[in-house]
Design an enzyme around this catalytic site. Structure first.
Site, PDB file in Angstrom:
ATOM      1  N   MET A  42       0.841  -1.204   0.000  1.00  0.00           N
ATOM      2  CA  MET A  42       0.000   0.000   0.000  1.00  0.00           C
ATOM      3  C   MET A  42       0.875   1.252   0.000  1.00  0.00           C
ATOM      4  O   MET A  42       0.392   2.357   0.304  1.00  0.00           O
ATOM      5  CB  MET A  42      -0.941  -0.001   1.201  1.00  0.00           C
ATOM      6  CG  MET A  42      -1.933  -1.160   1.171  1.00  0.00           C
ATOM      7  SD  MET A  42      -3.442  -0.840   2.084  1.00  0.00           S
ATOM      8  CE  MET A  42      -2.790  -0.549   3.723  1.00  0.00           C
ATOM      9  N   GLY A  48      10.946  -2.849   5.478  1.00  0.00           N
ATOM     10  CA  GLY A  48      10.200  -4.110   5.460  1.00  0.00           C
ATOM     11  C   GLY A  48       9.770  -4.456   4.040  1.00  0.00           C
ATOM     12  O   GLY A  48       9.935  -5.599   3.578  1.00  0.00           O
ATOM     13  N   HIS A  49       9.235  -3.458   3.334  1.00  0.00           N
ATOM     14  CA  HIS A  49       8.844  -3.681   1.936  1.00  0.00           C
ATOM     15  C   HIS A  49      10.071  -4.018   1.082  1.00  0.00           C
ATOM     16  O   HIS A  49      10.016  -4.885   0.204  1.00  0.00           O
ATOM     17  CB  HIS A  49       8.174  -2.431   1.356  1.00  0.00           C
ATOM     18  CG  HIS A  49       6.917  -2.004   2.060  1.00  0.00           C
ATOM     19  ND1 HIS A  49       6.827  -0.839   2.800  1.00  0.00           N
ATOM     20  CD2 HIS A  49       5.689  -2.577   2.144  1.00  0.00           C
ATOM     21  CE1 HIS A  49       5.602  -0.715   3.278  1.00  0.00           C
ATOM     22  NE2 HIS A  49       4.889  -1.751   2.911  1.00  0.00           N
ATOM     23  N   GLN A  73     -10.442  -2.539   2.085  1.00  0.00           N
ATOM     24  CA  GLN A  73      -9.971  -3.209   3.296  1.00  0.00           C
ATOM     25  C   GLN A  73      -9.951  -2.282   4.507  1.00  0.00           C
ATOM     26  O   GLN A  73      -9.491  -2.679   5.572  1.00  0.00           O
ATOM     27  CB  GLN A  73      -8.608  -3.857   3.063  1.00  0.00           C
ATOM     28  CG  GLN A  73      -7.445  -2.903   2.913  1.00  0.00           C
ATOM     29  CD  GLN A  73      -6.188  -3.628   2.488  1.00  0.00           C
ATOM     30  OE1 GLN A  73      -6.056  -4.098   1.359  1.00  0.00           O
ATOM     31  NE2 GLN A  73      -5.231  -3.759   3.400  1.00  0.00           N
ATOM     32  N   GLY A 159       4.659 -10.243   4.074  1.00  0.00           N
ATOM     33  CA  GLY A 159       5.405 -10.184   5.323  1.00  0.00           C
ATOM     34  C   GLY A 159       4.713 -10.959   6.439  1.00  0.00           C
ATOM     35  O   GLY A 159       3.483 -10.943   6.555  1.00  0.00           O
ATOM     36  N   ASP A 162       2.247  -9.189   9.039  1.00  0.00           N
ATOM     37  CA  ASP A 162       0.789  -9.321   8.966  1.00  0.00           C
ATOM     38  C   ASP A 162       0.488 -10.815   8.863  1.00  0.00           C
ATOM     39  O   ASP A 162       0.077 -11.317   7.815  1.00  0.00           O
ATOM     40  CB  ASP A 162       0.269  -8.536   7.766  1.00  0.00           C
ATOM     41  CG  ASP A 162       0.620  -7.061   7.873  1.00  0.00           C
ATOM     42  OD1 ASP A 162      -0.093  -6.342   8.557  1.00  0.00           O
ATOM     43  OD2 ASP A 162       1.649  -6.651   7.298  1.00  0.00           O
ATOM     44  N   SER A 198       4.100   1.329   7.943  1.00  0.00           N
ATOM     45  CA  SER A 198       3.791   2.658   7.416  1.00  0.00           C
ATOM     46  C   SER A 198       3.057   3.480   8.461  1.00  0.00           C
ATOM     47  O   SER A 198       3.159   4.709   8.485  1.00  0.00           O
ATOM     48  CB  SER A 198       2.931   2.531   6.149  1.00  0.00           C
ATOM     49  OG  SER A 198       3.552   1.659   5.222  1.00  0.00           O
TER      50      SER A 198
HETATM   51  P1  AMP Z   1       1.477  -2.834   3.549  1.00  0.00           P
HETATM   52  O1  AMP Z   1       2.051  -1.812   2.593  1.00  0.00           O
HETATM   53  O2  AMP Z   1       1.537  -2.410   4.969  1.00  0.00           O
HETATM   54  O3  AMP Z   1       0.136  -3.336   3.110  1.00  0.00           O
HETATM   55  O4  AMP Z   1       2.451  -4.076   3.463  1.00  0.00           O
HETATM   56  C1  AMP Z   1       2.778  -4.668   2.232  1.00  0.00           C
HETATM   57  C2  AMP Z   1       3.527  -5.948   2.496  1.00  0.00           C
HETATM   58  O5  AMP Z   1       4.712  -5.661   3.240  1.00  0.00           O
HETATM   59  C3  AMP Z   1       2.709  -6.950   3.339  1.00  0.00           C
HETATM   60  O6  AMP Z   1       2.934  -8.255   2.864  1.00  0.00           O
HETATM   61  C4  AMP Z   1       3.296  -6.748   4.718  1.00  0.00           C
HETATM   62  O7  AMP Z   1       3.179  -7.891   5.545  1.00  0.00           O
HETATM   63  C5  AMP Z   1       4.748  -6.462   4.384  1.00  0.00           C
HETATM   64  N1  AMP Z   1       5.385  -5.755   5.502  1.00  0.00           N
HETATM   65  C6  AMP Z   1       4.938  -4.638   6.118  1.00  0.00           C
HETATM   66  N2  AMP Z   1       5.747  -4.307   7.143  1.00  0.00           N
HETATM   67  C7  AMP Z   1       6.723  -5.249   7.178  1.00  0.00           C
HETATM   68  C8  AMP Z   1       7.865  -5.481   8.013  1.00  0.00           C
HETATM   69  N3  AMP Z   1       8.152  -4.679   9.038  1.00  0.00           N
HETATM   70  N4  AMP Z   1       8.637  -6.552   7.752  1.00  0.00           N
HETATM   71  C9  AMP Z   1       8.350  -7.391   6.716  1.00  0.00           C
HETATM   72  N5  AMP Z   1       7.294  -7.220   5.893  1.00  0.00           N
HETATM   73  C10 AMP Z   1       6.493  -6.175   6.114  1.00  0.00           C
END
Ligand code: AMP
Length: 299
Positions: A42, A48-49, A73, A159, A162, A198
């Site tokens: 997102m 992490g990303h 969502q 990740g 989640d 984020s």
């Molecule tokens: P999001 O942008 O928050 O929807 O996350 C996109 C992807 O990045 C999802 O698969 C998350 O689980 C993963 N993600 C977010 N934060 C982390 C983190 N700290 N470590 C590893 N993966 C992450």
């Protein structure tokens, strides 16, 4: 953001705003014999990303990063409108991390007027975040299914941060026979243990300091298990004491011990067990979890 995490790259990166554009970029890569890897996000990208993008690049894969703040969502009282968005920084991050294509669709590109189809994953969504965020996992499952159908990757990266989302996506791809390998990646943390997110950008400096206690609480579970404690009520009580003392959350949605596969509550740590929490610090909701694996000698 720690710029050192990113390697410089001269790889030209495709920017696709439409489904047709991303499909064309993927088709060209596939015709060149490359596997396709998808990293759904997102945006408001952080290390992490980037770790997912790096993992996705193995075997000379063509790495597609999707950046889409998916409205379906978010609940009506949640942070869809104020979710951090920074397209220029995100594109620079993807480029530096070596992504090959970024798919940045508008809401109207992803959801046709009158769209009436959703994907619901039962069972796994009854636990943890499910009851606290009605409709959330339907939105996640639907958008991930759509992204998997649009991009048709060989592998998709998510990740463990989640954890429940990863479990739901695995279930959904198996149940719908989607020909993709779902790859889970470890949680990337700040030096003080806070899981990168984020949403950490919402925290005040004081809340940010307190938030480090979430990891401390989950680390206390690990320590307890290492010392031989197997009773999840005792482990959760120890973790809760740390949360209340160090984080002082405004509200705890849950602090639970569940089977890491079924996400059902467990009374003892006998199999891989997920200790997970969701809590509120002011208007910000944070989640974190650890999987604890008992010794083989316990079995
Ligand atoms: P999001 O942008 O928050 O929807 O996350 C996109 C992807 O990045 C999802 O698969 C998350 O689980 C993963 N993600 C977010 N934060 C982390 C983190 N700290 N470590 C590893 N993966 C992450």
């Amino acid at each position: 953001m720690d710029r050192n995490l990113f390697r410089a790259s001269n790889t030209p990166m495709h920017l696709a705003r439409t489904i047709a554009e991303v499909r064309a970029a993927v088709a060209a890569a596939r015709a060149a014999g490359r596997p396709i890897a998808l990293v759904p996000t997102m945006g408001a990208l952080h290390a992490g990303h980037v770790s997912l993008m790096r993992a996705a690049a193995r075997d000379d894969a063509f790495v597609v990063v999707s950046i889409f703040v998916n409205p379906t969502q978010f609940g009506p009282d949640e942070d869809f409108a104020r979710y951090p968005r920074d397209e220029a920084a995100d594109l620079a991050c993807c480029r530096a991390a070596g992504a090959h294509a970024v798919f940045l669709p508008r809401v109207t590109e992803m959801y046709l007027t009158g769209a009436a189809t959703a994907v619901h994953v039962g069972g796994l969504t009854d636990a943890l975040c499910g009851p606290h965020r009605p409709g959330h996992f339907d939105g996640v499952a639907t958008v991930v299914a759509k992204l998997l159908i649009i991009v048709a990757p060989d592998r998709a990266y998510f990740g463990e941060k989640d954890f429940q989302q990863l479990a739901v996506v695995r279930r959904m791809t198996a149940d719908l026979n989607l020909p993709v390998e779902v790859v889970g990646c470890p949680t990337v943390r700040e030096p003080d243990g806070l899981a990168m997110s984020s949403r950490n950008a919402y925290l005040t400096a004081e809340q940010r300091r307190r938030a480090a206690g979430i990891h401390a609480a989950l680390a206390a579970v690990r320590t307890g298990v290492a010392r031989g404690e197997r009773d999840t009520a005792a482990l959760l009580a120890a973790a809760k004491a740390v949360l209340l003392r160090e984080v002082r959350p405004d509200k705890i949605d849950y602090l639970s011990a569940v089977d890491a596969e079924t996400l059902r509550d467990v009374a003892r740590v006998a199999r891989p067990t997920l200790f997970a929490t969701a809590l509120h610090l002011g208007p910000t909701r944070l989640i974190d979890s650890v999987v604890v694996v008992p010794d083989a000698s316990d079995a």
